[in-house]
Scaffold this motif. Structure first.
Motif, PDB file in Angstrom:
ATOM      1  N   TYR A   1      -2.414   4.269  -2.008  1.00  0.00           N
ATOM      2  CA  TYR A   1      -1.922   3.483  -3.145  1.00  0.00           C
ATOM      3  C   TYR A   1      -1.521   4.376  -4.315  1.00  0.00           C
ATOM      4  CZ  TYR A   1      -1.545  -0.257  -6.585  1.00  0.00           C
ATOM      5  OH  TYR A   1      -1.070  -1.124  -7.539  1.00  0.00           O
TER       6      TYR A   1
ATOM      7  N   ARG B   1       6.170   2.261  -8.719  1.00  0.00           N
ATOM      8  CA  ARG B   1       5.482   2.745  -7.510  1.00  0.00           C
ATOM      9  C   ARG B   1       6.396   2.656  -6.302  1.00  0.00           C
ATOM     10  NH1 ARG B   1       1.945  -0.008  -4.741  1.00  0.00           N
ATOM     11  NH2 ARG B   1       1.311   1.735  -3.469  1.00  0.00           N
TER      12      ARG B   1
ATOM     13  N   ARG C   1      -7.154   4.485  -1.376  1.00  0.00           N
ATOM     14  CA  ARG C   1      -6.799   4.973  -2.711  1.00  0.00           C
ATOM     15  C   ARG C   1      -5.695   6.024  -2.650  1.00  0.00           C
ATOM     16  NH1 ARG C   1     -10.302   3.588  -6.884  1.00  0.00           N
ATOM     17  NH2 ARG C   1     -12.430   3.084  -6.244  1.00  0.00           N
TER      18      ARG C   1
ATOM     19  N   LEU D   1      -3.973  -5.699  -5.137  1.00  0.00           N
ATOM     20  CA  LEU D   1      -4.243  -4.259  -5.237  1.00  0.00           C
ATOM     21  C   LEU D   1      -3.963  -3.700  -6.632  1.00  0.00           C
ATOM     22  CD1 LEU D   1      -2.824  -3.037  -1.784  1.00  0.00           C
ATOM     23  CD2 LEU D   1      -5.147  -3.760  -2.347  1.00  0.00           C
TER      24      LEU D   1
ATOM     25  N   GLU E   1       0.577  -7.312  -4.054  1.00  0.00           N
ATOM     26  CA  GLU E   1       0.713  -6.532  -5.294  1.00  0.00           C
ATOM     27  C   GLU E   1      -0.375  -6.954  -6.281  1.00  0.00           C
ATOM     28  OE1 GLU E   1       2.516  -3.982  -5.940  1.00  0.00           O
ATOM     29  OE2 GLU E   1       4.443  -4.076  -4.914  1.00  0.00           O
TER      30      GLU E   1
ATOM     31  N   LEU F   1       0.842  -1.203   0.000  1.00  0.00           N
ATOM     32  CA  LEU F   1       0.000   0.000   0.000  1.00  0.00           C
ATOM     33  C   LEU F   1       0.876   1.251   0.000  1.00  0.00           C
ATOM     34  CD1 LEU F   1      -2.960   0.892   0.021  1.00  0.00           C
ATOM     35  CD2 LEU F   1      -2.857   0.914   2.519  1.00  0.00           C
TER      36      LEU F   1
END
Lengths: 240, 179
Positions: free
Chosen positions: B142, B80, B139, A56, A53, A24
């Motif tokens: 993430y 990410r 959200r 999400l 992973e 997250l």
């Protein structure tokens, strides 16, 4: 929710939830570093992170593509390839041999599927047969080799993942094409990263889409020219 | 390019194939730049981060073979995680939270919605089962890389409460996705 629930979540959830919190992205820098180190050293934690992973990943579709500046790729190439120091083909897989060796059988199966699937499902004219890969293993043994055939160099690279040969015995590599009898590619040298040279007719067999097998033989290889011991690992070749 | 084609490129990159690397960059750099830009919210930093992301892809492409992720998900995870590591390393936490809030979560147009994957539909459905502010926190974490501390401040709750919120939300999401 009661304070008891909170404590319970705090205590039990801590370990289980670390992978989820890492994915997250909410952890502070030091905890992220610790989690990243654990991914490197703890395969079961790494699988847990992977599972999160995957769970999400649907949210990532909300990231809108943005063209990066045009000169960025040149800067990247300079950074990676400046000085003409180009790595040899194959260095990526071979250099991470320790990683391959640390994998479980299940993870390896996934690895091979990941390697193989694209080539079974895509028929594309630009696929070359320059390199073929195979994972050689057997349900009844722990012998596992990862093989890369390089057509240009007529070379077979073997990466020993697991499984020792018995005292005073050798592993011999065979190529089997269709119904023809197995043809020997030679005794596999001892070592974690070894090579066998391939010539003429054997090249043709390999490139025709053959199967590789490893048998357990007397030291120095089969005395008959055909496998005499049990097959300890086998696998089909896949185009890269 | 199909996901299978991208998989093939990543495997070839792991074999140090530079042509495959160039093609992979052409096919995926816009998506990954979008990830870096959204999380870092700064062009210069995103430029630097994208290069570092592709350095990682070049050196760690063999890891893809042992992952269960689709090729694009794997690449996005690299981008990410790298971008989030970068903002966590910033100190102190910038005041850009307000700015980040102004980036609306883009609602997919009809075309994008039509091709939205099953994964997206599933996570959207499961986020919809959470309380609205908790779904927003998930959200935000993430997509924008918000930290526990930033989320606690924004939602005006103590840090431990935010941690409990998000852990509970993650457990609910897992249960919902496995139904």
């Amino acid at each position: 929710m009661t304070p008891a629930d909170d404590n319970d979540l705090e205590r039990k959830g801590g370990e289980d939830m670390l992978a989820a919190e890492y994915v997250l992205g909410v952890l502070p820098a030091n905890e992220r570093r610790q989690a990243a180190e654990r991914i490197e050293n703890d395969p079961s934690f790494a699988r847990e992170v992977d599972a999160w992973e995957l769970r999400l990943s649907g949210m990532a579709e909300a990231y809108e593509p943005v063209e990066p500046p045009a000169d960025l790729k040149r800067a990247l190439d300079t950074r990676l390839f400046a000085g003409g120091k180009t790595a040899k083909p194959g260095a990526g897989l071979w250099s991470s041999l320790a990683f391959w060796r640390g994998l479980t059988a299940a993870a390896l199966a996934v690895a091979i599927i990941a390697l193989a699937i694209p080539y079974f499902t895509v028929v594309s004219s630009d696929i070359t047969t320059e390199r073929l890969v195979a994972s050689l293993s057997h349900d009844d043994t722990d012998v596992h080799y990862f093989v890369v055939y390089d057509a240009e160099k007529s070379d077979i690279g073997l990466s020993h993942v697991t499984g020792a040969r018995a005292e005073g015995r050798d592993f011999e590599l065979w190529v089997i094409e269709g119904d023809s009898p197995p043809a020997s590619l030679g005794v596999i040298p001892v070592g974690s990263n070894v090579h066998l040279a391939v010539t003429g007719e054997l090249r043709r067999k390999i490139e025709a889409g053959a199967v590789f097998a490893i048998s357990l033989e007397p030291q120095g290889g089969s005395p008959t020219g055909q496998p005499t011991g049990p097959v300890v690992a086998a696998g089909g070749l896949t185009t890269i | 390019m199909t996901p299978q084609d991208i998989s093939k490129l990543i495997v070839r990159v792991s074999m140090r194939d530079r042509n495959a690397f160039d093609l992979l960059y052409r096919q995926t750099s816009a998506k990954l730049y979008g990830v870096c830009l959204r999380i870092l919210n700064d062009r210069a930093e995103a430029d630097e981060a994208l290069q570092e992301v592709f350095v990682k892809i070049w050196t760690k492409a063999d890891r893809f073979a042992v992952s269960d992720l689709s090729p694009i998900s794997w690449l996005v995870a690299v981008a990410r995680n790298h971008s989030i590591d970068r903002i966590r390393a910033r100190r102190p936490a910038t005041d850009d939270i307000d700015g980040a809030l102004n980036i609306a979560d883009p609602t997919p147009g009809p075309e994008a919605a039509a091709v939205a994957s099953g994964e997206r539909a599933a996570i959207d459905r499961c986020l919809g089962e959470l309380e609205a502010d908790r779904a927003a926190a998930v959200r935000g974490a993430y997509l924008n890389g918000d930290s526990y501390a930033e989320l606690a401040e924004r939602f005006a709750v103590p840090l431990n409460t935010m941690r409990t919120w998000l852990r509970r939300s993650l457990i609910s999401l897992r249960e919902c996705l496995e139904r």
